[in-house]
Structures are given as C-alpha cells and as structure tokens.
Write a protein that holds these residues in place. Structure first.
Motif, PDB file in Angstrom:
ATOM      1  N   PHE A 115     -33.001-139.276  28.257  1.00  0.00           N
ATOM      2  CA  PHE A 115     -33.017-140.686  27.884  1.00  0.00           C
ATOM      3  C   PHE A 115     -31.581-141.155  27.645  1.00  0.00           C
ATOM      4  O   PHE A 115     -30.872-140.584  26.822  1.00  0.00           O
ATOM      5  CB  PHE A 115     -33.856-140.938  26.632  1.00  0.00           C
ATOM      6  N   PRO A 116     -31.165-142.170  28.407  1.00  0.00           N
ATOM      7  CA  PRO A 116     -31.897-142.787  29.512  1.00  0.00           C
ATOM      8  C   PRO A 116     -32.000-141.819  30.689  1.00  0.00           C
ATOM      9  O   PRO A 116     -31.141-140.945  30.832  1.00  0.00           O
ATOM     10  CB  PRO A 116     -31.051-144.016  29.850  1.00  0.00           C
ATOM     11  N   PRO A 117     -33.021-141.967  31.514  1.00  0.00           N
ATOM     12  CA  PRO A 117     -33.242-140.998  32.590  1.00  0.00           C
ATOM     13  C   PRO A 117     -32.264-141.180  33.749  1.00  0.00           C
ATOM     14  O   PRO A 117     -31.861-142.298  34.070  1.00  0.00           O
ATOM     15  CB  PRO A 117     -34.673-141.315  33.041  1.00  0.00           C
ATOM     16  N   HIS A 118     -31.888-140.076  34.354  1.00  0.00           N
ATOM     17  CA  HIS A 118     -31.101-140.116  35.587  1.00  0.00           C
ATOM     18  C   HIS A 118     -32.018-140.202  36.811  1.00  0.00           C
ATOM     19  O   HIS A 118     -31.625-140.745  37.843  1.00  0.00           O
ATOM     20  CB  HIS A 118     -30.216-138.875  35.702  1.00  0.00           C
ATOM     21  N   LYS A 119     -33.206-139.641  36.665  1.00  0.00           N
ATOM     22  CA  LYS A 119     -34.177-139.642  37.760  1.00  0.00           C
ATOM     23  C   LYS A 119     -35.525-140.122  37.236  1.00  0.00           C
ATOM     24  O   LYS A 119     -35.947-139.731  36.146  1.00  0.00           O
ATOM     25  CB  LYS A 119     -34.327-138.240  38.358  1.00  0.00           C
ATOM     26  N   ILE A 120     -36.183-140.951  38.017  1.00  0.00           N
ATOM     27  CA  ILE A 120     -37.537-141.418  37.686  1.00  0.00           C
ATOM     28  C   ILE A 120     -38.464-140.982  38.811  1.00  0.00           C
ATOM     29  O   ILE A 120     -38.277-141.366  39.969  1.00  0.00           O
ATOM     30  CB  ILE A 120     -37.583-142.946  37.516  1.00  0.00           C
ATOM     31  N   PHE A 121     -39.445-140.169  38.477  1.00  0.00           N
ATOM     32  CA  PHE A 121     -40.393-139.675  39.458  1.00  0.00           C
ATOM     33  C   PHE A 121     -41.679-140.505  39.375  1.00  0.00           C
ATOM     34  O   PHE A 121     -42.351-140.526  38.344  1.00  0.00           O
ATOM     35  CB  PHE A 121     -40.698-138.199  39.214  1.00  0.00           C
TER      36      PHE A 121
END
Length: 384
Positions: A115-121
C-alpha cells in the motif's frame, strides 16, 4: 405451493455446490502462494509439470465457471422475490460495482500486502462484478434472447483470439478488459493486469441467469433433475467431440509418450480468457455435480459444504488473508528456501496445508453463516 422445506431443499444444493467449488479454489490459491517458485503457464506446459501438480491445477478450473454460472442463477432467484425488474437491475449494478471496488482494494491487498500497490491484479471477483453489471442491462432482454446472447459469446469468442492492439491504441484498454489478458500501465508507479478478461464470463452469467428458472417454484424436482443431467451430458459430449477433432475451441492436443501425458494434453485447456472447450467441460461437470447434490444432499457430510457456500465472499476474503499471514510467517521462520521465495517441495504439502486451513477457518465461517441467517434485516449482509 411447495412447502418451506421443499424450497430449502431446492436451494441447499446451490449452496453445497458453491461451497464445494470454493473449497477446491483454495488448493489453487495455496499453490499460488507456496509454489511461487514453480508457476504454471496457461495452458500448462505438460512437459515440465508433474501429473500431481497438473491435476491439482486442473480440478481448480472448475471454480470460476461454476461460481459465475451460480451468480447468474442466484440473480434469477433473487428476482423471484422482487418482481420489479428495475429493482433487480439496480441490485446487480450496485453489487457489481461493489465487487469491482473490493477486488481493487481489499482483495488485491490480500495478495500483495502493498500500500499503495505497485500492481493491481484484476481477477475473479472483478470478473464477477463486471459480469453482474453487464447482466443488469442484459436481463431486460427476453429470456430466449438472453440465452442466445450467452451461447453466442461462449461459442464464438475464440474467433476473436487473433485480434490484438498495441498499448498506444485507443482500443488497447477496452480490449484488455474484454478479451486480451495483459498488463495495463496506469502511471510510472502502478500497473494493472487483466487476469480475467470479462467477455466470456458475461456469456456464462447470462446462461446461468436463464437456467435459474429451473429452480423456480413452478419446476418439479424431476423436471429440474432432467434438465441438469441432459444439459450436463450434452456439454461434456460436445467437449469430447470438439476436442477430439482438434479444429476449434482451444489449442490443439497431441499424443504423449505415455497414456497419462496424452490425457493431460487432451485436458490441457485455456483459462485466460476461458476457451469454449474450457467452459464446456467445466460447466458440464458443474451441472453434473449440481444434479448429484440435488439427489444426495441428505448425506450429513454435505451439510458442511452448504455452510461454506452460504457465505462465499466472506470465506474468500478471510482465507486470502490467512494464507498471506501463513506464508509470511513461514518465510520469517524458515527463510527463502526457493531463491526469492519460501516454497513447498511436494504437492502433498499443498493438500496438507489445504486441510489445515479448512479446519482452521470452519468455526469462523460457521459463526458468520449463522449470524447472517439470523440477521436478515441487516441489508449490508447481502453484500457478503
């Protein structure tokens, strides 16, 4: 008019099947957590994958198609309580948006702990959410036309497999969401992967919604059982025929050096996005299981499946966080024994972890299932 017990009997098999597939789903999530050192391609490379790992992955193929089919079926049954189509459409739209947001936030964090994300799946919950949003519009069609729409999407979307767009094209992101599994760069810090392109899943939810009428009060159990088994046999027969002739519906299969390798190749089907053959064998198997559970649900052991199936989203979320905590604990205590990761050495360890996790979480799931059943006046519970 059927009695309350008849209605419960009619619907309990749905919860049982939903519970069964989500329990199967866990074994694949354990694989994705403790076998990061040995990721599987789609379809699987059978030349480098042992049969035990292959078939552990293969049975998990059942989960997403059955779950999205049951989502459509359940939407139809929800509509039986609310004859106003506007109300049903609004519910599907709001619930779908909720699932999309949940995927991007709570569920993605469970996978990455960033958090915050580097990757969103964008995975199965995302696909269910977008499918529900699509169904909120498509349910206004006549039932026969809705079924036809679902069949055309399922049967015909593989004709689009050769279509691709460059990242600079205005069609790249819409096509990535619809049909082409790929990475979408959001900014210099963040990227998103459309793991579950949604177009085929819209076809599945449409077919599920149409089949929901089989569980209507006007259908006798005998009629419903007949429809389930005939449809199941038809889908599995069509899969066998199309797969044998090797012309359309997925990548070709070939004879292996052994009988097991040949079977593995024959069953080696594509999930991302789900091919026609993928959906034929999984939905055909799912309907067969539903037919079986309808007839055998008096077995007491199957009642445990209904507990998991009564609160699937709740269980889905808590098992992901439990898995992540287990992995981080193992990595801290035992170190990274597989290069960058901690990992299991044998497939049986995946199944042992599965049994441990199911037994660990069952009391929590049972409590929430009872709480939900006794607090139906709380509207927010319908989202879990």
């Amino acid at each position: 008019m059927p009695s309350n017990s008849t209605v419960s009997y009619r619907l309990q098999s749905i919860d049982m099947l939903r519970g069964l597939v989500i329990l199967i789903m866990i074994i694949d999530h354990i694989r994705e957590t403790f076998y990061l050192h040995l990721q599987l391609s789609d379809p699987i490379d059978i030349s480098s994958t042992e049969p035990a790992l292959y078939f552990s992955r293969f049975i998990a193929h059942l989960c997403a198609p059955v779950f999205i089919f049951l989502t459509g079926l359940s939407a139809y049954l929800y509509g039986q309580k609310h004859s106003n189509k506007y109300h049903i459409s609004k519910y599907l739209l709001v619930r779908g948006l909720f699932l999309v947001i949940l995927e991007i936030t709570v569920i993605n964090f469970a996978w990455t702990f960033q958090f915050p994300p580097h990757k969103i799946f964008l995975q199965v919950i995302w696909a269910i959410g977008l499918s529900m949003i699509a169904l909120s519009a498509l349910l206004w069609l006549q039932k026969s036309l809705l079924l036809l729409t679902g069949i055309v999407i399922i049967a015909g979307h593989n004709l689009l497999d050769s279509i691709h767009f460059s990242p600079h094209s205005v069609f790249y992101i819409p096509w990535a969401i619809s049909h082409d599994r790929c990475w979408v760069t959001l900014n210099n810090f963040m990227a998103s992967r459309t793991s579950y392109p949604v177009l085929p899943w819209i076809g599945v939810i449409c077919v599920g919604y149409y089949c929901g009428q089989w569980f209507n009060k006007s259908y006798s159990p005998r009629q419903r059982h007949r429809n389930l088994i005939i449809t199941s046999i038809s889908l599995l027969g069509l899969f066998t025929g199309l797969r044998t002739i090797n012309i359309y519906g997925d990548k070709s299969w070939h004879y292996g050096n052994t009988t097991v390798e040949t079977i593995m190749s024959f069953l080696n089907i594509t999930k991302y996005p789900p091919s026609l053959l993928f959906l034929l064998i999984t939905l055909g198997t799912g309907l067969f299981l539903l037919w079986t559970l309808e007839r055998k649900q008096h077995f007491s052991i199957l009642k445990y499946l209904a507990v998991f199936g009564s609160v699937p989203l709740f269980f889905y979320i808590i098992h992901l966080y439990s898995l992540k905590i287990m992995y981080l604990s193992a990595e801290y205590l035992l170190g990274k024994n597989k290069g960058e990761y901690f990992g299991f050495d044998h497939v049986w360890q995946l199944w042992g972890c599965w049994l441990f996790l199911v037994l660990l979480l069952y009391p929590c799931v049972k409590w929430f299932s009872n709480y939900k059943a006794t607090h139906k006046h709380l509207s927010w519970l319908t989202y879990l």
